[in-house]
Motif scaffolding. Structure first.
Motif, PDB file in Angstrom:
ATOM      1  N   ALA A  21      22.641 -41.849-138.438  1.00 35.14           N
ATOM      2  CA  ALA A  21      23.244 -40.795-139.255  1.00 35.14           C
ATOM      3  C   ALA A  21      24.756 -41.016-139.352  1.00 35.14           C
ATOM      4  O   ALA A  21      25.411 -41.421-138.392  1.00 35.14           O
ATOM      5  CB  ALA A  21      22.943 -39.425-138.654  1.00 35.14           C
ATOM      6  N   GLY A  22      25.288 -40.769-140.545  1.00 34.52           N
ATOM      7  CA  GLY A  22      26.706 -40.937-140.792  1.00 34.52           C
ATOM      8  C   GLY A  22      27.075 -42.223-141.499  1.00 34.52           C
ATOM      9  O   GLY A  22      28.192 -42.343-142.021  1.00 34.52           O
ATOM     10  N   ARG A  23      26.133 -43.191-141.548  1.00 37.11           N
ATOM     11  CA  ARG A  23      26.424 -44.461-142.208  1.00 37.11           C
ATOM     12  C   ARG A  23      26.347 -44.322-143.729  1.00 37.11           C
ATOM     13  O   ARG A  23      25.517 -43.606-144.265  1.00 37.11           O
ATOM     14  CB  ARG A  23      25.448 -45.538-141.740  1.00 37.11           C
ATOM     15  N   GLU A  24      27.203 -45.053-144.421  1.00 31.49           N
ATOM     16  CA  GLU A  24      27.277 -44.998-145.874  1.00 31.49           C
ATOM     17  C   GLU A  24      26.280 -45.971-146.508  1.00 31.49           C
ATOM     18  O   GLU A  24      25.999 -47.041-145.969  1.00 31.49           O
ATOM     19  CB  GLU A  24      28.683 -45.333-146.348  1.00 31.49           C
ATOM     20  N   LEU A  25      25.776 -45.594-147.689  1.00 33.71           N
ATOM     21  CA  LEU A  25      24.866 -46.420-148.474  1.00 33.71           C
ATOM     22  C   LEU A  25      25.284 -46.376-149.938  1.00 33.71           C
ATOM     23  O   LEU A  25      26.051 -45.502-150.354  1.00 33.71           O
ATOM     24  CB  LEU A  25      23.424 -45.908-148.386  1.00 33.71           C
ATOM     25  N   ILE A  26      24.725 -47.289-150.713  1.00 29.38           N
ATOM     26  CA  ILE A  26      24.760 -47.211-152.171  1.00 29.38           C
ATOM     27  C   ILE A  26      23.307 -47.160-152.642  1.00 29.38           C
ATOM     28  O   ILE A  26      22.484 -47.983-152.231  1.00 29.38           O
ATOM     29  CB  ILE A  26      25.462 -48.427-152.804  1.00 29.38           C
ATOM     30  N   LEU A  27      22.975 -46.204-153.483  1.00 29.21           N
ATOM     31  CA  LEU A  27      21.619 -46.064-154.011  1.00 29.21           C
ATOM     32  C   LEU A  27      21.626 -46.305-155.519  1.00 29.21           C
ATOM     33  O   LEU A  27      22.571 -45.927-156.216  1.00 29.21           O
ATOM     34  CB  LEU A  27      21.069 -44.654-153.745  1.00 29.21           C
TER      35      LEU A  27
ATOM     36  N   ALA B 146      26.927 -43.218-154.412  1.00 26.95           N
ATOM     37  CA  ALA B 146      27.300 -43.272-153.004  1.00 26.95           C
ATOM     38  C   ALA B 146      26.389 -42.305-152.245  1.00 26.95           C
ATOM     39  O   ALA B 146      25.949 -41.290-152.789  1.00 26.95           O
ATOM     40  CB  ALA B 146      28.764 -42.883-152.832  1.00 26.95           C
ATOM     41  N   ALA B 147      26.101 -42.615-150.998  1.00 29.43           N
ATOM     42  CA  ALA B 147      25.232 -41.759-150.201  1.00 29.43           C
ATOM     43  C   ALA B 147      25.574 -41.927-148.727  1.00 29.43           C
ATOM     44  O   ALA B 147      26.174 -42.932-148.326  1.00 29.43           O
ATOM     45  CB  ALA B 147      23.761 -42.093-150.444  1.00 29.43           C
ATOM     46  N   VAL B 148      25.174 -40.937-147.937  1.00 28.06           N
ATOM     47  CA  VAL B 148      25.401 -40.964-146.483  1.00 28.06           C
ATOM     48  C   VAL B 148      24.095 -40.594-145.793  1.00 28.06           C
ATOM     49  O   VAL B 148      23.409 -39.643-146.196  1.00 28.06           O
ATOM     50  CB  VAL B 148      26.518 -39.975-146.071  1.00 28.06           C
ATOM     51  N   ILE B 149      23.738 -41.347-144.770  1.00 26.62           N
ATOM     52  CA  ILE B 149      22.522 -41.042-144.014  1.00 26.62           C
ATOM     53  C   ILE B 149      22.713 -39.732-143.255  1.00 26.62           C
ATOM     54  O   ILE B 149      23.686 -39.556-142.516  1.00 26.62           O
ATOM     55  CB  ILE B 149      22.189 -42.181-143.032  1.00 26.62           C
TER      56      ILE B 149
ATOM     57  N   VAL C 116      18.883 -39.068-146.832  1.00 24.06           N
ATOM     58  CA  VAL C 116      20.271 -39.311-147.215  1.00 24.06           C
ATOM     59  C   VAL C 116      20.791 -38.178-148.075  1.00 24.06           C
ATOM     60  O   VAL C 116      20.026 -37.486-148.762  1.00 24.06           O
ATOM     61  CB  VAL C 116      20.407 -40.648-147.976  1.00 24.06           C
ATOM     62  N   ALA C 117      22.102 -37.987-148.037  1.00 26.53           N
ATOM     63  CA  ALA C 117      22.781 -37.041-148.924  1.00 26.53           C
ATOM     64  C   ALA C 117      23.427 -37.847-150.045  1.00 26.53           C
ATOM     65  O   ALA C 117      24.178 -38.794-149.790  1.00 26.53           O
ATOM     66  CB  ALA C 117      23.833 -36.250-148.159  1.00 26.53           C
TER      67      ALA C 117
END
Length: 241
Positions: A36-42, A51-54, A64-65
């Motif tokens: 949790a807290g790690r960034e992603l691209i969806l 952009a998204a965050v776990i 993810v948010a």
């Protein structure tokens, strides 16, 4: 650290929470060991990326948010179709991967006189699913947000009747013509054979449908090398290289 890019088939809406599919969740939690807290691209192939965050990592899923939307698709201005005879095993999969990375818009697997791979029925469905996943993985890696269209395998004669691109080329190592650099097409189709190449009859059929014979130098290229060379030249002349 590089931010992972993940493809999802679900709708993406800024401000919403999203539970990712099983395969994506497994990759993030078990392979990358992200918390949790790690960034992603969806991205979902509809255009742009988010952009998204776990938010949560459980045994079976990752939630993810979804944050802001970024509109860039990184697509070439050239509509480029690669139609290629199906080759065996990893050769064809390698072509799919590299064609996606190089910006091809559409990929059409062809059944030709010298195609040795059997397609049809349940096997065809499994092959298409696997090929589609290879394309998705390539898009995740190369930062494309629009997936190239993957056609179902077609007989070359059936496919030739549908082509409507502005410029059309069939690779033919026994010819001496090269790309006409002075032209500025909006759409291009490349036709390439499987192992052993296209037959003389198939080349003649293509030329009857306004395909220009094209050679890529004095050496005979393998079926997995020829599309990479041809696509790269086309993108350099008329695309975004």
């Amino acid at each position: 650290m590089r931010i992972p890019r993940i493809f999802t088939e679900q709708a993406l809406i800024t401000g919403e929470l999203l539970q990712l599919e099983e395969a994506a969740s497994h990759h993030l939690s078990k392979v990358l060991r992200m918390q949790a807290g790690r960034e992603l691209i969806l991205f979902n192939g509809a255009g742009g990326e988010f952009a998204a965050v776990i938010q949560d990592v459980s045994k079976k899923s990752v939630t993810v948010a979804i944050a802001e939307h970024l509109a860039d698709n990184r697509e070439s201005p050239l509509q480029l179709e690669l139609a290629i005879g199906i080759s065996r095993g990893e050769r064809f999969e390698w072509v799919l991967q590299k064609a996606t990375e190089l910006g091809v818009t559409k990929i059409t697997p062809l059944i030709t006189e010298r195609t040795e791979v059997k397609v049809g029925g349940d096997r065809q469905e499994k092959l298409i699913d696997r090929w589609q996943q290879i394309i998705i993985s390539a898009c995740e890696q190369c930062q494309r947000n629009l997936l190239p269209e993957l056609s179902t395998p077609l007989q070359i004669s059936d496919w030739l009747a549908t082509v409507n691109s502005e410029l059309r080329f069939v690779l033919h190592h026994r010819d001496s013509k090269t790309l006409p650099a002075e032209q500025k097409p909006q759409s291009v189709t490349l036709l390439i054979g499987p192992e052993g190449g296209l037959s003389e009859s198939e080349i003649a059929q293509a030329q009857a449908k306004h395909f220009n014979a094209l050679t890529l130098g004095p050496r005979v290229l393998r079926t997995e090398t020829a599309p990479v060379a041809a696509i790269s030249l086309v993108q350099y002349l008329w695309g975004d290289f």
